[in-house]
Write a protein that holds these residues in place. Structure first.
Motif, mmCIF file in Angstrom:
data_model
loop_
_atom_site.group_PDB
_atom_site.id
_atom_site.type_symbol
_atom_site.label_atom_id
_atom_site.label_comp_id
_atom_site.label_asym_id
_atom_site.label_seq_id
_atom_site.Cartn_x
_atom_site.Cartn_y
_atom_site.Cartn_z
ATOM 1 N N GLU A 176 0.862 -1.172 0.000
ATOM 2 C CA GLU A 176 0.000 0.000 0.000
ATOM 3 C C GLU A 176 0.898 1.221 0.000
ATOM 4 O O GLU A 176 1.885 1.292 0.733
ATOM 5 C CB GLU A 176 -0.913 -0.011 1.225
ATOM 6 N N LEU A 177 0.544 2.193 -0.795
ATOM 7 C CA LEU A 177 1.372 3.380 -0.953
ATOM 8 C C LEU A 177 1.193 4.317 0.243
ATOM 9 O O LEU A 177 0.095 4.442 0.772
ATOM 10 C CB LEU A 177 0.953 4.089 -2.246
ATOM 11 N N GLY A 178 2.285 4.971 0.671
ATOM 12 C CA GLY A 178 2.130 5.975 1.725
ATOM 13 C C GLY A 178 3.286 6.076 2.703
ATOM 14 O O GLY A 178 3.290 6.953 3.564
ATOM 15 N N TYR B 259 2.006 13.881 3.390
ATOM 16 C CA TYR B 259 0.746 13.245 2.967
ATOM 17 C C TYR B 259 0.394 13.635 1.535
ATOM 18 O O TYR B 259 -0.716 14.026 1.237
ATOM 19 C CB TYR B 259 -0.382 13.611 3.960
ATOM 20 N N ASN B 260 1.395 13.504 0.691
ATOM 21 C CA ASN B 260 1.210 13.880 -0.710
ATOM 22 C C ASN B 260 0.733 12.725 -1.587
ATOM 23 O O ASN B 260 0.283 12.949 -2.705
ATOM 24 C CB ASN B 260 2.540 14.400 -1.284
ATOM 25 N N LEU B 261 0.877 11.498 -1.089
ATOM 26 C CA LEU B 261 0.564 10.343 -1.940
ATOM 27 C C LEU B 261 -0.847 9.828 -1.693
ATOM 28 O O LEU B 261 -1.347 9.858 -0.571
ATOM 29 C CB LEU B 261 1.577 9.220 -1.678
ATOM 30 N N ARG B 262 -1.473 9.352 -2.757
ATOM 31 C CA ARG B 262 -2.749 8.670 -2.599
ATOM 32 C C ARG B 262 -2.462 7.249 -2.093
ATOM 33 O O ARG B 262 -1.449 6.645 -2.449
ATOM 34 C CB ARG B 262 -3.486 8.590 -3.944
ATOM 35 N N ASN B 263 -3.379 6.716 -1.278
ATOM 36 C CA ASN B 263 -3.086 5.389 -0.707
ATOM 37 C C ASN B 263 -3.560 4.275 -1.625
ATOM 38 O O ASN B 263 -4.584 3.639 -1.394
ATOM 39 C CB ASN B 263 -3.691 5.251 0.693
ATOM 40 N N GLU B 264 -2.799 4.022 -2.671
ATOM 41 C CA GLU B 264 -3.189 3.024 -3.655
ATOM 42 C C GLU B 264 -2.529 1.679 -3.386
ATOM 43 O O GLU B 264 -1.571 1.586 -2.641
ATOM 44 C CB GLU B 264 -2.849 3.548 -5.062
ATOM 45 N N ARG B 265 -3.070 0.659 -4.020
ATOM 46 C CA ARG B 265 -2.666 -0.711 -3.697
ATOM 47 C C ARG B 265 -2.044 -1.434 -4.890
ATOM 48 O O ARG B 265 -2.358 -1.151 -6.031
ATOM 49 C CB ARG B 265 -3.884 -1.494 -3.196
#
Lengths: 722, 722
Positions: free
Chosen positions: A610-612, A618-624
């Motif tokens: 998971e991204l982050g 807190y610039n990144l979206r929490n993508e998988r």
């Protein structure tokens, strides 16, 4: 082609006629309002929107301030508003005949004529080439491109003395500043150069200065080593692909099309729209083809919500329609939902109102990259022409300069109207001041451009080309296949220079065969050479993992980053499952189910991420994503199948086709050729052979325990040899 | 009311007439097809869809299998398909006059008449009350509710002997099984009971058995202590609110409305739709009001994509329109996009086609909870009636039984067409077999129902009522205010029993004042008593945090769960920022910016969280929250303001109003009354007094360094006392 040409000229003739009629007998305002009311609906909406902006300013004093502020500041925004005002007032004069609009343009430009001659370089100039009205010269070019169009539209209503003042005070010195005054930008083969020469060329045509026109078309020295023709040759591939990708292509198209329109109007014998086999038209079509569900493919540095409805493409489609009268473009106009304030905008709106739109033929295609078409390609495979049909994007292009990502041989996949196998796009929140002023974020370098952020192979946790753009520019993939037969659309490419000594090849197919009954994706990966490596094959997905028999461990009571650099530092390790000889990873998203079934002895584990991580702002979206990982291997080979299936309606509480058709995938290799069996739950199988050999006539075979399978050419449905 | 009544009867008269006409002179098929073609578009689509389902089965043998399988298995799905077939064939016969449909119903029901009498309890019965056709008796009720409607529609076309066979073989024994044979379900004041008595009552009317009707209306013993009337009194509040919330209300409404329709048709003198001041109509309107952008508020166990387009509400709106002819309901029909296959469906479709729809008046309202309206309320504050106007949902209801969440005095907020301050809803993937068979997931208990999963206070990391439903059922909030004046819509409630010794009060207001120029939310929280506590106030948001001056530490190189139980075990601790006397937390989402500015000496830190810890099966969505945390405090008081602002278009590259209007929030308290100053960047201020005293006439004042501020009533705009 000559027929297209004739239509195009007819369209322009109408425009010229309208201008002439107005010059002779200006339409009285009363009647003009009537004309506006009768405008086709889309154009009427544009007129209304524009009048709402311009009309309140007709009797106001328009501020033309001494430049002081950088982007976002008052003088910056005011000069932007002013060029919009000049442009729109000019267009409104053309459409309504109301001289108040021409008068507005006249007095604003007279104020500019007073201000401009005395201006030094902009006080807020930074590391960009500075302008005089704006902190960077690019904005000055954009100001001129817009203002000269507004001026040209009202010239017939401005007294000659005022015209002389305006041209001497603004247009001539500004054109000089943008050409001989900024030679490096003007002669560069680059988007900023296009804006400058569009501004100068359009000004030359409008005020009748052939010297400016010649500079714009052939460069400052007139040799043709720079200038518009050179840019048309260098910046687009023969298929109309632009090396930076569709997000920047959309932006870059504007000045090309505007200058082309001006040339066509004043100098039709140049047949500029036919130049280089009609490369400008091809570029517009190529941009549209590089979209799904109205959004552009987010390859390279791209803002993901940019789509076909951007003003540049609204303009581009109108101009192209005026030249081609292709009714398929009208369905794009309908999707855009708005038209431009120009004769071309009125023309597309009228055609839409007459119901002439035809569906746009979205299609599978190979868009070759490079000025000569020899630097790889972007391959698009579609299961059909409709909006919800599937699309597979295979990125085997060149680096694409500074905005390019290190993502050679990566893929994206769309299904049911949505992104399924995803690309992060750019790490940037455009225009969000609180996020680095809306500029590219540090995570664009540290994450978005890195190889692991894409659906492609990563060797030893290192990005391709050491994440060095200059190195990347020197290498590009070789296209090995682009072909369709027997319900199998196949493409393949290789690249040998992404990591030292490693040869990386990938074949991808979109298969629609009666044995399966629904389209599936075949993914065949081979990495080899350069010693023993860790191989990671990430797949970034949208949705929620479901149980497919894998036993994930970890990631529940503590999270650690998966690595230290090249993007890995941003990935949380959400759990790992051991794998032997392949497995199935399943997820679902909004009513659709996705099964990625693979065969590989080279994958030791599946890692969920998971991204982050390492994201203090807190610039990144929490993508998988999930990563298929093999450690300490001489080579990595994998055959995978992605099967999208199922329909689910929360409203109506049904779920259908939730069981996949593909039971297992097997791979058998012999003499460098791969044979993939796709075993179905129905008991049937598909056998696909991939020879990795581009000779279309050569026969290949692979021995299996069940017999010898054979096919002809790079790839094909394989059958038992008798 | 009498006017409404008259209209309703007129609607029914049309229906009765249509039936009579068909019985006398059946319309020949040819002409009927013509009639179908002339159907209003929405109804024509419904007809076409239904014919596509039914027509291919007209000449087939329909399997009526011996029950064997549980939910999802063959016999289960087949019996479900069969009741759909019986219902739709009946409706198609009514609409087209084609006797083939009646014949289909006849032969299928004759097969059921052969099968049913011999059936024992279902072999797959589990811990639910078992049925005979299905594994749980609820499904048997649903079968009968549908089938009896189909049968009633075709009775006039079935020979008397067959009618006798069908009624003796299926309808009478099934009605007996569902009433006297399942007394506990039938007499229960519960949704399952409603389905049973709807089935039995509708059967009684259809086959002319007044004994069954009486059981349905007054319970098995005929006393009225159970039965339909009792359910109408107990299950809805006087405002038509259903204790489980709108998600289950939508589902529960179906049998209520179907039986009511049957009563109205056969027994109009009962005026059932006027019963209890028209509570059934109110329930339909209340359900619609509990929605935003077409989706139901996801309070309690709710699937978040359920909305107004669910079949239950499509049916409910049609039935209600037939009774009220309220043109506002037609705009809901348009939003639903489909109508039911019944005379009422045809009627709404025709009214829509005639252009009679009016906007539905979404409004601020207090929906009292409890049979007597004395168990708290769901309060909805809206900034306007339009789809993109803001809505604040304040949940001060009773527990809502087993599907209730421990979320007293929590809130949700909608803006610009989207959820902004979010509620997780249920942890369940409806109909996704691979996720616990589509049932509620373990995380529904461990996360979704817990207090920290909601936007409300948590004391000592413990859920309200110890997360015990039975305890929760014994307590409910007291509504302190619901009021609007001077541009301030105010509501407030208190609860004293959520944690031992702790008194929890909250006031929330939607403020639309010229000083600000856009709506903002005021949030005033007070928790006190029972010793020293940790107080957590979570706010679950959709979007991306932006810098607002808080210095977050941690959460970048390692993540740990925030706690061990009560939902905290599922939250990753993504970083903490120290706070003194208040702060600002800012985020943005899809073009809108949100600033939560608060004043509180009781908040020590802001904790950012992300959902997903202790989630071995990857069942949770990765959603985000921030928690305002105060440690070791006797009491917790906080005044916060949420300001939504900004407009951002990625397509057109603009960002506007990105700067908030609210500069700071201050709170001054005296004698238990709170005065909140909302300081604006313009230099202006708003002063809002909250006395926490419901006496509308009482005058309150608070001393501040700037003078004494006063207001009248529970709350109000406060002004300097002279």
């Amino acid at each position: 082609m000559s027929q297209l040409k004739a239509k195009f000229c007819a369209g322009l003739a109408v425009l010229a006629l309208a201008g002439a009629a107005q010059a002779a007998t200006p339409t009285p305002p009363k009647r003009a309002v009537g004309a506006a009311v009768q405008a086709p609906p889309l154009f009427a909406a544009t007129l209304a929107k524009s009048k709402a902006f311009v009309d309140p300013q007709l009797r106001k004093t328009i501020d033309v301030p001494v430049p002081a502020d950088a982007g976002g500041g008052y003088t910056h925004e005011r000069h932007k508003d002013n060029y919009r005002l000049i442009y729109e007032a000019g267009m409104l004069y053309r459409q309504t005949g109301d001289k108040a609009y021409a008068e507005l343009v006249r007095r604003v430009l007279l104020d500019y004529a007073k201000l401009y001659p005395s201006l030094p370089l902009h006080p807020k100039r930074a590391n960009q080439v500075p302008g005089r009205l704006f902190w960077q010269v690019l904005n000055d070019s954009v100001w001129l491109v817009n203002s000269i169009q507004g001026y040209e539209a009202v010239m017939d209503a401005i007294p000659a003395a005022d015209r002389a003042t305006i041209e001497a005070g603004v247009f001539r010195p500004m054109a000089a500043f943008l050409s001989t005054g900024s030679p490096k930008t003007f002669d560069s083969i680059h988007n900023h150069g296009t804006w400058a020469l569009a501004a100068v060329g359009m000004t030359g045509y409008a005020i009748g200065d052939q010297g400016l026109v010649k500079q714009a078309l052939y460069g400052l020295d007139g040799s043709g080593k720079s200038g518009f023709y050179k840019q048309l040759e260098e910046l687009f591939s023969p298929d109309g692909y632009y090396a930076e990708g569709p997000y920047y292509q959309r932006y870059a198209l504007s000045p090309f099309l505007l200058l082309a329109q001006s040339i066509q109007r004043h100098d039709p014998s140049r047949k500029i729209l036919d130049y280089r086999d009609g490369v400008l038209r091809k570029a517009v079509y190529a941009t549209i083809q590089q979209s799904y569900g109205g959004l552009l493919f987010p390859i390279n540095d791209a803002i993901k919500d940019k789509g076909l409805d951007t003003p540049e493409l609204v303009h581009g489609v109108a101009v192209t329609y005026a030249a081609t009268h292709d009714p398929a473009l009208l369905s794009i106009v309908i999707q855009q939902g708005s038209v431009v304030l120009s004769p071309e905008g009125r023309e597309v709106a009228a055609a839409v109102a007459r119901g002439e739109a035809k569906p746009f033929p979205f299609a599978s295609m190979e868009l070759r990259d490079g000025a000569k078409g020899d630097k790889g390609a972007l391959v698009i495979l579609r299961s059909g022409p409709k909006a919800k049909d599937q699309a597979l994007v295979f990125k085997a292009t060149s680096q694409g300069m500074g905005h390019g990502h290190f993502d050679k041989l990566s893929w994206q996949f769309y299904d049911a109207g949505r992104e399924v196998v995803t690309d992060y796009g750019a790490a940037r929140f455009l225009n969000v001041e609180a996020k680095a002023g809306g500029r590219y974020l540090p995570e664009n370098d540290s994450w978005a451009q890195q190889t692991v952020a894409h659906n492609t192979l990563v060797v030893d946790e290192k990005s391709q080309f050491g994440a060095n753009t200059d190195t990347g520019e020197k290498h590009w993939p070789t296209i090995l296949a682009f072909d369709a037969k027997d319900g199998v659309q196949m493409t393949a490419a290789s690249i040998d220079d992404a990591w030292p000594g490693v040869r990386y090849r990938r074949a991808m197919a979109l298969i629609d065969r009666p044995e399966v009954g629904r389209p599936i994706v075949l993914d065949l990966v081979r990495g080899e050479g350069g010693g023993r490596h860790r191989f990671d094959l990430p797949l970034h997905y949208e949705g929620q993992i479901v149980d497919s028999g894998l036993k994930f461990q970890g990631g529940t009571s503590e999270l650690k980053p998966l690595g230290k650099a090249d993007g890995y530092q941003h990935l949380w390790d959400r759990g790992r499952a051991p794998v032997k000889d392949g497995a199935r990873v399943s997820w679902f998203n909004q009513g659709r189910f996705y099964d990625y079934v693979f065969a590989s002895g080279d994958v030791d584990q599946v890692v969920l991420t998971e991204l982050g991580a390492d994201d203090p702002d807190y610039n990144l979206r929490n993508e998988r994503a999930f990563i298929l990982r093999g450690d300490d291997k001489d080579s990595f080979t994998l055959a995978g199948v992605l099967e999208p299936h199922g329909a689910y309606s929360a409203a109506e509480e049904y779920a259908r086709d939730t069981i996949s058709s593909v039971k297992a995938v097997e791979r058998v290799s012999e003499n460098g050729a791969d044979l993939v069996f796709i075993r179905l739950n129905s008991g049937k199988s598909l056998a696909i052979g991939v020879a990795w050999d581009s000779d279309p006539a050569k026969r290949h075979q692979v021995k299996t325990p069940g017999g010898v399978y054979a096919w002809t050419g790079f790839s094909g449905l394989a059958s038992l040899a008798q």
